[in-house]
Enzyme design. Sequence first.
Site, PDB file in Angstrom:
ATOM      1  CB  SER A   1      13.951  55.807  44.919  1.00 30.57           C
ATOM      2  OG  SER A   1      13.046  55.532  43.877  1.00 30.57           O
TER       3      SER A   1
ATOM      4  CE1 TYR B   1      12.961  61.170  44.543  1.00 30.98           C
ATOM      5  CE2 TYR B   1      12.994  59.127  43.272  1.00 30.98           C
ATOM      6  CZ  TYR B   1      12.814  59.794  44.475  1.00 30.98           C
ATOM      7  OH  TYR B   1      12.483  59.067  45.598  1.00 30.98           O
TER       8      TYR B   1
ATOM      9  CE  LYS C   1      15.662  59.777  46.833  1.00 30.90           C
ATOM     10  NZ  LYS C   1      15.845  60.083  48.257  1.00 30.90           N
TER      11      LYS C   1
HETATM   12  N1  LIG Z   1       6.787  57.804  48.485  1.00 34.29           N
HETATM   13  C1  LIG Z   1       7.427  56.890  47.766  1.00 34.29           C
HETATM   14  O1  LIG Z   1       6.820  56.096  47.049  1.00 34.29           O
HETATM   15  C2  LIG Z   1       8.942  56.794  47.870  1.00 34.29           C
HETATM   16  C3  LIG Z   1       9.564  55.725  47.202  1.00 34.29           C
HETATM   17  C4  LIG Z   1      10.967  55.623  47.277  1.00 34.29           C
HETATM   18  C5  LIG Z   1      11.684  56.558  48.005  1.00 34.29           C
HETATM   19  N2  LIG Z   1      11.043  57.596  48.630  1.00 34.29           N
HETATM   20  C6  LIG Z   1      11.867  58.545  49.386  1.00 34.29           C
HETATM   21  O2  LIG Z   1      11.348  58.654  50.704  1.00 34.29           O
HETATM   22  C7  LIG Z   1      11.716  59.922  51.259  1.00 34.29           C
HETATM   23  C8  LIG Z   1      10.472  60.581  51.843  1.00 34.29           C
HETATM   24  O3  LIG Z   1       9.570  60.848  50.773  1.00 34.29           O
HETATM   25  P1  LIG Z   1       7.994  60.954  50.979  1.00 34.29           P
HETATM   26  O4  LIG Z   1       7.381  60.151  49.902  1.00 34.29           O
HETATM   27  O5  LIG Z   1       7.638  60.733  52.392  1.00 34.29           O
HETATM   28  O6  LIG Z   1       7.801  62.514  50.551  1.00 34.29           O
HETATM   29  P2  LIG Z   1       6.924  63.677  51.143  1.00 34.29           P
HETATM   30  O7  LIG Z   1       5.634  63.183  51.661  1.00 34.29           O
HETATM   31  O8  LIG Z   1       6.935  64.730  50.093  1.00 34.29           O
HETATM   32  O9  LIG Z   1       7.783  64.177  52.424  1.00 34.29           O
HETATM   33  C9  LIG Z   1       9.021  64.782  52.250  1.00 34.29           C
HETATM   34  C10 LIG Z   1       9.479  65.350  53.581  1.00 34.29           C
HETATM   35  O10 LIG Z   1      10.748  65.976  53.401  1.00 34.29           O
HETATM   36  C11 LIG Z   1      10.653  67.353  53.774  1.00 34.29           C
HETATM   37  N3  LIG Z   1      11.566  68.104  52.932  1.00 34.29           N
HETATM   38  C12 LIG Z   1      11.571  68.219  51.580  1.00 34.29           C
HETATM   39  N4  LIG Z   1      12.572  68.991  51.175  1.00 34.29           N
HETATM   40  C13 LIG Z   1      13.231  69.379  52.296  1.00 34.29           C
HETATM   41  C14 LIG Z   1      14.359  70.187  52.532  1.00 34.29           C
HETATM   42  N5  LIG Z   1      15.009  70.795  51.511  1.00 34.29           N
HETATM   43  N6  LIG Z   1      14.775  70.365  53.796  1.00 34.29           N
HETATM   44  C15 LIG Z   1      14.133  69.789  54.833  1.00 34.29           C
HETATM   45  N7  LIG Z   1      13.054  68.999  54.670  1.00 34.29           N
HETATM   46  C16 LIG Z   1      12.609  68.814  53.405  1.00 34.29           C
HETATM   47  C17 LIG Z   1       9.178  67.701  53.597  1.00 34.29           C
HETATM   48  O11 LIG Z   1       8.746  68.810  54.365  1.00 34.29           O
HETATM   49  P3  LIG Z   1       8.758  70.297  53.704  1.00 34.29           P
HETATM   50  O12 LIG Z   1       8.202  70.193  52.328  1.00 34.29           O
HETATM   51  O13 LIG Z   1       7.925  71.128  54.660  1.00 34.29           O
HETATM   52  O14 LIG Z   1      10.187  70.701  53.720  1.00 34.29           O
HETATM   53  C18 LIG Z   1       8.546  66.417  54.137  1.00 34.29           C
HETATM   54  O15 LIG Z   1       8.581  66.391  55.543  1.00 34.29           O
HETATM   55  C19 LIG Z   1      12.356  60.707  50.119  1.00 34.29           C
HETATM   56  O16 LIG Z   1      13.769  60.632  50.213  1.00 34.29           O
HETATM   57  C20 LIG Z   1      11.886  59.979  48.880  1.00 34.29           C
HETATM   58  O17 LIG Z   1      12.745  60.168  47.791  1.00 34.29           O
HETATM   59  C21 LIG Z   1       9.690  57.733  48.585  1.00 34.29           C
END
Ligand SMILES: NC(=O)c1ccc[n+]([C@@H]2O[C@H](COP(=O)([O-])OP(=O)(O)OC[C@H]3O[C@@H](n4cnc5c(N)ncnc54)[C@H](OP(=O)(O)O)[C@@H]3O)[C@@H](O)[C@H]2O)c1
Length: 230
Positions: free
Chosen positions: A135, A148, A152
């Site tokens: 991120s 967070y 990261k």
């Molecule tokens: N969205 C953004 O703007 C953004 C920007 C930069 C980076 N990111 C990164 O992108 C990645 C995905 O994020 P997202 O935005 O798609 O988030 P999200 O919609 O909250 O999805 C997170 C996913 O990870 C799973 N998860 C969370 N904790 C877990 C664990 N301990 N074990 C196994 N699965 C787990 C969740 O399912 P469960 O809750 O059912 O476990 C879900 O499938 C992350 O690494 C995040 O830091 C996101």
Amino acid sequence: MPVAIITGASRGLGLALANGLAEAGWDLVVDGRDAAALAEAAAGLPRDVTALPGDVTDAAHRLALVAAADRLGGADLLVNNAGILGPSPQPRLADYPLDVLRDVYEVNAVAPLALAQLALPGLRARGGAVVNVTSDAAVEAYEGWGGYGSAKAAVEQASRILAAEEPAVRVWWVDPGDLRTRMHQEAFPGEDIGDRPEPVTVVPAFRRLVESRPPSGRIRLADLLAGAPA
Ligand SMILES: NC(=O)c1ccc[n+]([C@@H]2O[C@H](COP(=O)([O-])OP(=O)(O)OC[C@H]3O[C@@H](n4cnc5c(N)ncnc54)[C@H](OP(=O)(O)O)[C@@H]3O)[C@@H](O)[C@H]2O)c1
């Protein structure tokens, strides 16, 4: 067919990446903690995948993920996508509860390395790749993003060193940019995040990354989308 493990594929970015790789013919092993949500997500993918509900901080679950990939011929790609934000709204570092900080580090920083350790022997043999999703919060000093963001940042430096130590494996630490997901909504509670792009918008850039296999390094998917050389 190449084989990928994608963690956190029940929604958000991970589900979009799973869709993209499934469409491209990859065999997938996916996880998420909520078994029902994971099963529903997996059922909607364009090909059969191995869906293993579990928590990436659980060592037995991590072994099961890699074993499932081995049964498909062995992982060519490990996508450490699962992540958590921590408290919403996010506390400033002065007030950050340290027990929660440890959880944020376990999920976002320790588990990706632990999975990579298990997958590395096969990845070395197959000339495979590790994607660690990072991120801009890892490199920018956004107030309130200290828990967070520092997790990261740990992933980024571990990725950088892993890349130096593992010349037979590509290691990319990938910043997807802001995306309209549950985590993003948690980061901006009560705000309308409707102007953020859907996760599916970065899938072409991600496909370009894994297909063009640039040298190990930090990748902003927006740069690949913009057509910069991979
Ligand atoms: N969205 C953004 O703007 C953004 C920007 C930069 C980076 N990111 C990164 O992108 C990645 C995905 O994020 P997202 O935005 O798609 O988030 P999200 O919609 O909250 O999805 C997170 C996913 O990870 C799973 N998860 C969370 N904790 C877990 C664990 N301990 N074990 C196994 N699965 C787990 C969740 O399912 P469960 O809750 O059912 O476990 C879900 O499938 C992350 O690494 C995040 O830091 C996101």
